[in-house]
Design an enzyme around this catalytic site. Structure first.
Site, PDB file in Angstrom:
ATOM      1  N   ALA A  61      15.744  24.606 -12.925  1.00 22.15           N
ATOM      2  CA  ALA A  61      15.069  24.179 -14.336  1.00 22.15           C
ATOM      3  C   ALA A  61      16.011  24.896 -15.450  1.00 22.15           C
ATOM      4  O   ALA A  61      16.184  26.091 -15.308  1.00 22.15           O
ATOM      5  CB  ALA A  61      13.836  24.202 -14.454  1.00 22.15           C
ATOM      6  N   GLY A 101      14.729  24.851  -9.258  1.00 18.75           N
ATOM      7  CA  GLY A 101      15.097  23.414  -9.065  1.00 18.75           C
ATOM      8  C   GLY A 101      16.263  22.776  -8.459  1.00 18.75           C
ATOM      9  O   GLY A 101      16.353  21.675  -8.102  1.00 18.75           O
ATOM     10  N   GLU A 104      15.467  22.570  -4.989  1.00 16.77           N
ATOM     11  CA  GLU A 104      14.653  21.771  -4.611  1.00 16.77           C
ATOM     12  C   GLU A 104      15.203  20.141  -5.029  1.00 16.77           C
ATOM     13  O   GLU A 104      14.736  19.243  -3.897  1.00 16.77           O
ATOM     14  CB  GLU A 104      13.455  21.812  -5.791  1.00 16.77           C
ATOM     15  CG  GLU A 104      12.631  23.048  -5.628  1.00 16.77           C
ATOM     16  CD  GLU A 104      11.603  23.270  -6.661  1.00 16.77           C
ATOM     17  OE1 GLU A 104      12.153  23.344  -7.852  1.00 16.77           O
ATOM     18  OE2 GLU A 104      10.449  23.327  -6.524  1.00 16.77           O
ATOM     19  N   GLU A 124      12.130  31.529  -8.425  1.00 18.18           N
ATOM     20  CA  GLU A 124      11.147  31.326  -9.462  1.00 18.18           C
ATOM     21  C   GLU A 124      10.297  32.319  -9.624  1.00 18.18           C
ATOM     22  O   GLU A 124       9.898  32.726 -10.859  1.00 18.18           O
ATOM     23  CB  GLU A 124      10.282  30.094  -9.280  1.00 18.18           C
ATOM     24  CG  GLU A 124      11.211  28.738  -9.627  1.00 18.18           C
ATOM     25  CD  GLU A 124      11.977  28.208  -8.504  1.00 18.18           C
ATOM     26  OE1 GLU A 124      12.122  29.039  -7.525  1.00 18.18           O
ATOM     27  OE2 GLU A 124      12.373  27.014  -8.343  1.00 18.18           O
TER      28      GLU A 124
HETATM   29  C1  3H9 Z   1      12.895  26.313 -11.850  1.00 16.19           C
HETATM   30  O1  3H9 Z   1      13.888  25.831 -11.455  1.00 16.19           O
HETATM   31  C2  3H9 Z   1      11.717  25.675 -11.769  1.00 16.19           C
HETATM   32  C3  3H9 Z   1      11.558  24.638 -10.946  1.00 16.19           C
HETATM   33  O2  3H9 Z   1      10.775  25.077  -9.698  1.00 16.19           O
HETATM   34  C4  3H9 Z   1      10.613  23.606 -11.245  1.00 16.19           C
HETATM   35  C5  3H9 Z   1       9.804  23.655 -12.600  1.00 16.19           C
HETATM   36  C6  3H9 Z   1       9.090  22.366 -13.183  1.00 16.19           C
HETATM   37  N1  3H9 Z   1      18.233  28.052 -17.426  1.00 16.19           N
HETATM   38  O3  3H9 Z   1      23.121  35.191 -15.317  1.00 16.19           O
HETATM   39  P1  3H9 Z   1      24.361  34.934 -15.859  1.00 16.19           P
HETATM   40  C7  3H9 Z   1      22.295  31.151 -18.283  1.00 16.19           C
HETATM   41  S1  3H9 Z   1      13.172  27.849 -12.711  1.00 16.19           S
HETATM   42  C8  3H9 Z   1      18.939  28.086 -18.580  1.00 16.19           C
HETATM   43  O4  3H9 Z   1      24.727  35.940 -16.742  1.00 16.19           O
HETATM   44  P2  3H9 Z   1      25.910  35.231 -13.508  1.00 16.19           P
HETATM   45  C9  3H9 Z   1      22.041  32.477 -18.918  1.00 16.19           C
HETATM   46  O5  3H9 Z   1      20.876  32.943 -19.505  1.00 16.19           O
HETATM   47  C10 3H9 Z   1      14.760  28.394 -12.436  1.00 16.19           C
HETATM   48  N2  3H9 Z   1      19.801  28.939 -18.759  1.00 16.19           N
HETATM   49  O6  3H9 Z   1      25.570  34.541 -14.739  1.00 16.19           O
HETATM   50  C11 3H9 Z   1      23.476  32.899 -19.233  1.00 16.19           C
HETATM   51  O7  3H9 Z   1      23.520  32.425 -20.600  1.00 16.19           O
HETATM   52  P3  3H9 Z   1      24.253  33.114 -21.697  1.00 16.19           P
HETATM   53  C12 3H9 Z   1      15.113  28.683 -11.469  1.00 16.19           C
HETATM   54  C13 3H9 Z   1      20.206  29.939 -17.457  1.00 16.19           C
HETATM   55  O8  3H9 Z   1      26.840  34.362 -13.008  1.00 16.19           O
HETATM   56  C14 3H9 Z   1      24.164  31.805 -18.384  1.00 16.19           C
HETATM   57  O9  3H9 Z   1      23.480  30.961 -17.737  1.00 16.19           O
HETATM   58  N3  3H9 Z   1      16.317  29.386 -11.242  1.00 16.19           N
HETATM   59  C15 3H9 Z   1      19.761  29.624 -16.268  1.00 16.19           C
HETATM   60  O10 3H9 Z   1      25.578  36.801 -13.352  1.00 16.19           O
HETATM   61  C16 3H9 Z   1      24.959  32.756 -17.361  1.00 16.19           C
HETATM   62  O11 3H9 Z   1      23.932  33.531 -16.671  1.00 16.19           O
HETATM   63  C17 3H9 Z   1      16.677  30.812 -11.474  1.00 16.19           C
HETATM   64  O12 3H9 Z   1      15.626  31.515 -11.584  1.00 16.19           O
HETATM   65  C18 3H9 Z   1      18.789  28.581 -16.273  1.00 16.19           C
HETATM   66  N4  3H9 Z   1      17.979  28.286 -15.184  1.00 16.19           N
HETATM   67  O13 3H9 Z   1      24.621  34.314 -12.410  1.00 16.19           O
HETATM   68  C19 3H9 Z   1      17.988  31.133 -11.583  1.00 16.19           C
HETATM   69  N5  3H9 Z   1      20.223  30.342 -15.357  1.00 16.19           N
HETATM   70  O14 3H9 Z   1      25.686  32.745 -21.333  1.00 16.19           O
HETATM   71  C20 3H9 Z   1      18.328  31.945 -12.907  1.00 16.19           C
HETATM   72  C21 3H9 Z   1      21.209  31.091 -16.004  1.00 16.19           C
HETATM   73  O15 3H9 Z   1      23.939  32.182 -22.944  1.00 16.19           O
HETATM   74  N6  3H9 Z   1      19.840  32.198 -12.988  1.00 16.19           N
HETATM   75  N7  3H9 Z   1      20.995  30.513 -17.202  1.00 16.19           N
HETATM   76  O16 3H9 Z   1      23.836  34.495 -21.705  1.00 16.19           O
HETATM   77  C22 3H9 Z   1      20.480  33.125 -12.225  1.00 16.19           C
HETATM   78  O17 3H9 Z   1      19.825  33.912 -11.564  1.00 16.19           O
HETATM   79  C23 3H9 Z   1      21.864  33.501 -12.447  1.00 16.19           C
HETATM   80  O18 3H9 Z   1      21.900  33.257 -14.046  1.00 16.19           O
HETATM   81  C24 3H9 Z   1      22.787  32.751 -11.698  1.00 16.19           C
HETATM   82  C25 3H9 Z   1      24.183  33.220 -12.304  1.00 16.19           C
HETATM   83  C26 3H9 Z   1      23.080  33.495 -10.214  1.00 16.19           C
HETATM   84  C27 3H9 Z   1      22.797  31.452 -11.867  1.00 16.19           C
END
Ligand code: 3H9
Length: 727
Positions: A61, A101, A104, A124
């Site tokens: 998400a 998500g 999911e 999450e």
């Molecule tokens: C969810 O899914 C809830 C659901 O169960 C249902 C709900 C109803 N959203 O980390 P990075 C941005 S909750 C928005 O530097 P990497 C991040 O801020 C979600 N933005 O890169 C950054 O922005 P900026 C569950 C996001 O390669 C850019 O992307 N998922 C999101 O080192 C690059 O990120 C998570 O918790 C997001 N979901 O790592 C995953 N994710 O360039 C969270 C990233 O402006 N994300 N951004 O600074 C991560 O763990 C890492 O970002 C990922 C990439 C491994 C994906």
């Protein structure tokens, strides 16, 4: 377009396209609904493949939408239910990441194909919530309770090969996952799909689920100290075993709402973005992270193989950077070599388990041990990690400056010494920078990067980029005694010591702070770090020992309150864990199990009698206020002095280097959550009653922000704009 559709004969390819990580924003969800509906309706289409653009399936998400006014209007679980109920087979082609998500979504598809380098997971919990689009109900139905619980409660990233072993994905491929998914889709056209719809399955188990989950709950309560999300995850997984799918989904939804009301998700999501924002450093001169190019670090050297040096060598080698490790004599070199080799063996083992070791080696950078400074001639960057003594560090830097190639970067791993003074003995102060690692340096994620007066933007860019390569969170800070983290610790530890004088025992103060969520209370932390470190530094400053002028009152220095308790312990050889005794007693020197020591109780009682200190009735709440607000007040002073560029920088430092509970966002976030006016009132009250404790005098910035109504933390920077900036 947030999601596009193309065709490979009778297979429709729906691609999520929302850079950088294909997060499921509202427009993406709307586009998915539309593309699926059309593909399902179109009689020429027999199967569907779902994938993500630019080598990433989907990171879940869109977290930014959680806190925005336009909270999600589209139900992700609704989309998942639509996909799952499709009569045409749907195959997920997972490349890069399928997280939260994203996974999911993949779990609602009938089949999953992953690229070998992909990772999947439900992280999450790390942002204070639980998977709330069916993840807590579908994953246990697919892989059983224990494996699902482990993934959901720890929020860990599962490599594709492990995901295949667990049965999360049906196939792992070395080449294009999209091509493989299209092939699979063709193969399964016309086959029955009932058993592939996870929501219609029941959870299989041969364990006593209740007992298993009760134990997990107790463990999580101890381990996560006050964080609510892991507990909610366990509740949701319990529902998957006990309730029909739809009721499980309702439970998931309820748990999500009640977590949101705790305020913890907001704190953890703030921390998530803060960690990413600190990498975007800006200097007052206009140079920034995106307009200064870092130099490549192809080889590195580390001087000194004590605890810190060993960890730093391991960290560099883990990042596949060849390292030269230098010590001053054969004995120290042999000791260091043995320790480093032990650490590297463990790292190689981990890489092997993850399947990350390469065929031509173990995936680690080579380490060459030497006594000879001449060997460092060609190295790109050196990190000095000798004993924390200015003269010694200057001697090393003089040598480095004459031996190393002219464009080599010279980093000092110091926890608080003046970078400018160290740089002053070199011919290249612009290439000198502080890199403050935290122990154990191969594990702890924080790196304080300290800019000296002459440090060039390229040097900053290189040190910050090296931090990222090492898998650390690098935070740029200015040069002042003790920098940011340790400087804030001073007033915090002072308050902890004063509490002992006033009637508390170490374990009581520690308990209050550990219940707040700290990984370790102040006294256990001091015992771990070694009480002699601070003692030596106080002796050097003339605060204790033979250089204290005769007639100085025991509990005062230069008119300020002083607590001599730690000095008294050191004089008795109680240095903490290393000597087996400190604020606590341990099973042996070097032991780790802290037990309250009756000797300390007796010692403190006598001390209070000697100085006629009246025991005070202080509530655990007041213990917290005094220790935490002292820390926070110093944080405001750091912002005032321009040593950190914003409150996020301070919070990232505390979350990653000092065991601050992430579900509370960080000390500055905590202050904003409690209310700046409240913090100010407590500090003012204390300072009025204790004018001899200047660190509790409310800072100018705190007063200023409180006076304008305590704006939300994201607005503090506007106020900071008018303050000096030493970055
Ligand atoms: C969810 O899914 C809830 C659901 O169960 C249902 C709900 C109803 N959203 O980390 P990075 C941005 S909750 C928005 O530097 P990497 C991040 O801020 C979600 N933005 O890169 C950054 O922005 P900026 C569950 C996001 O390669 C850019 O992307 N998922 C999101 O080192 C690059 O990120 C998570 O918790 C997001 N979901 O790592 C995953 N994710 O360039 C969270 C990233 O402006 N994300 N951004 O600074 C991560 O763990 C890492 O970002 C990922 C990439 C491994 C994906």
């Amino acid at each position: 377009m947030a999601a596009t559709r193309s065709l490979s004969r009778t297979v429709a390819l729906i691609k999520i396209n929302h850079p950088p990580v294909n997060a499921l924003s509202t427009p993406v969800c709307e586009a998915l609904i539309k593309e699926f509906a059309e593909a399902i309706k179109d009689p020429s289409i027999e199967a569907i493949v779902l994938c993500g653009a630019n080598g990433k399936f989907c990171a879940g998400a869109d977290i930014r939408e959680f806190s925005s006014a336009s909270r999600r209007t589209v139900s992700l679980e609704g989309i998942n239910a639509e996909i799952e109920s499709s009569k045409k087979p749907v195959v997920a082609a997972i490349e890069g990441v399928a997280l939260g998500g994203g996974l999911e979504l993949a779990l609602s598809c009938h089949y999953r194909v992953a690229h070998i380098k992909a990772v999947v997971g439900l992280p999450e919990v790390l942002i204070g919530i639980l998977p709330a689009a069916g993840g807590t109900q579908r994953l246990p139905r697919l892989i059983g309770i224990p494996a699902a619980l482990d993934i959901i409660v720890r929020g860990r990233h599962v490599p594709a090969t492990e995901a295949f072993q667990l049965g999360i994905v049906d196939e792992v491929v070395q080449s294009s996952a999209i091509d493989a998914a299209v092939q699979m889709a063709r193969k399964v056209i016309g086959k029955p799909l009932a058993s592939r719809r996870l929501s219609t399955n029941t959870v299989q188990y041969n364990i006593n689920v209740d007992a298993f989950l009760d134990t997990a709950l107790e463990k999580a309560k101890r381990q996560f100290r006050g964080a609510q999300a892991p507990l909610a995850c366990i509740d949701a997984v319990r529902a998957s075993a006990q309730l029909p799918y739809q009721r499980g989904i309702e439970k998931e939804r309820q748990l999500f709402a009640s977590l949101w009301a705790t305020g913890q998700p907001q704190a953890q999501q703030y921390a998530f973005f803060a960690e990413r924002n600190v990498g975007k450093w800006t200097l007052p001169s206009g140079e920034r992270w995106d307009n200064v190019r870092p130099c490549p670090v192809r080889t590195a050297a580390v001087i000194g193989l004590g605890t810190m040096g060993r960890g730093i060598v391991t960290s560099l080698s883990k990042a596949n950077i060849p390292v030269i490790a230098l010590e001053q004599d054969t004995k120290q070199l042999d000791l260091g070599k043995k320790a480093v080799n032990g650490l590297l063996e463990r790292e190689a083992e981990k890489l092997k388990k993850q399947g990350s070791s390469s065929p031509d080696g173990n995936g680690l950078g080579s380490v060459h041990f030497t006594l000879n400074f001449e060997d460092l001639k060609e190295v790109d960057l050196v990190i000095e990690a000798v004993y924390e003594n200015m003269n010694l560090k200057k001697e090393v830097f003089r040598k480095l400056s004459s031996v190393m190639k002219p464009d080599a970067f010279l980093c000092t791993n110091t926890s608080g010494l003046d970078i400018d003074e160290i740089a002053s003995v070199t011919h290249r102060p612009e290439l000198v920078i502080g890199t403050h690692f935290f122990s154990p340096a191969n594990i702890m994620r924080l790196l304080e990067v300290v800019r000296g007066r002459h440090t060039s933007p390229t040097t900053i860019a290189t040190a910050m980029s090296l931090g990222k390569t090492l898998g650390k969170v690098a935070v740029l800070v200015g040069n002042c005694p003790l920098f940011v983290g340790n400087r804030m610790l001073g007033p915090y530890l002072d308050q902890a010591n004063y509490l002992l004088e006033e009637g508390y025992y170490p374990e009581e103060v520690d308990q209050a702070l550990e219940e707040f969520g700290f990984a370790m209370g102040p006294f256990r932390m001091m015992d771990l770090a070694g009480l002699d470190v601070g003692w030596r530094s106080r002796m050097e400053k003339g605060l204790t020992g033979s250089r204290v002028p005769p007639g100085t009152p025991a509990r005062q220095r230069e008119g300020k309150r002083y607590c001599p308790l730690a000095d008294m312990l050191c004089e008795l050889g109680r240095f903490g864990q290393k000597s087996g005794k400190g604020w606590y007693q341990y099973e042996k020197p070097g032991g780790r199990n802290a037990r309250p020591d009756p000797w300390i109780r007796d010692f403190l009682d006598k001390y209070r009698n000697t100085y006629h200190i009246k025991q005070q009735a202080i509530s655990p709440e007041q213990i917290l206020q005094r220790c935490l607000y002292a820390l926070i007040n110093e944080g405001f002073r750091i912002l005032e002095d321009g040593i950190a560029s914003g409150p996020e920088d301070i919070d990232v430092i505390y979350n990653n280097g000092y065991g601050w509970p992430k579900h509370r966002g960080g000390p500055m976030f905590h202050a904003s959550a409690v209310g700046l006016h409240e913090v100010l009132m407590v500090l003012e009250g204390y300072h009025k009653a204790n004018p001899d404790v200047p660190s509790m005098k409310p800072s100018f910035l705190l007063k200023k922000l409180a006076a304008v109504g305590g704006p939300p933390i994201k607005e503090w920077r506007t106020q900071l704009g008018k303050l000096p900036n030493k970055l």
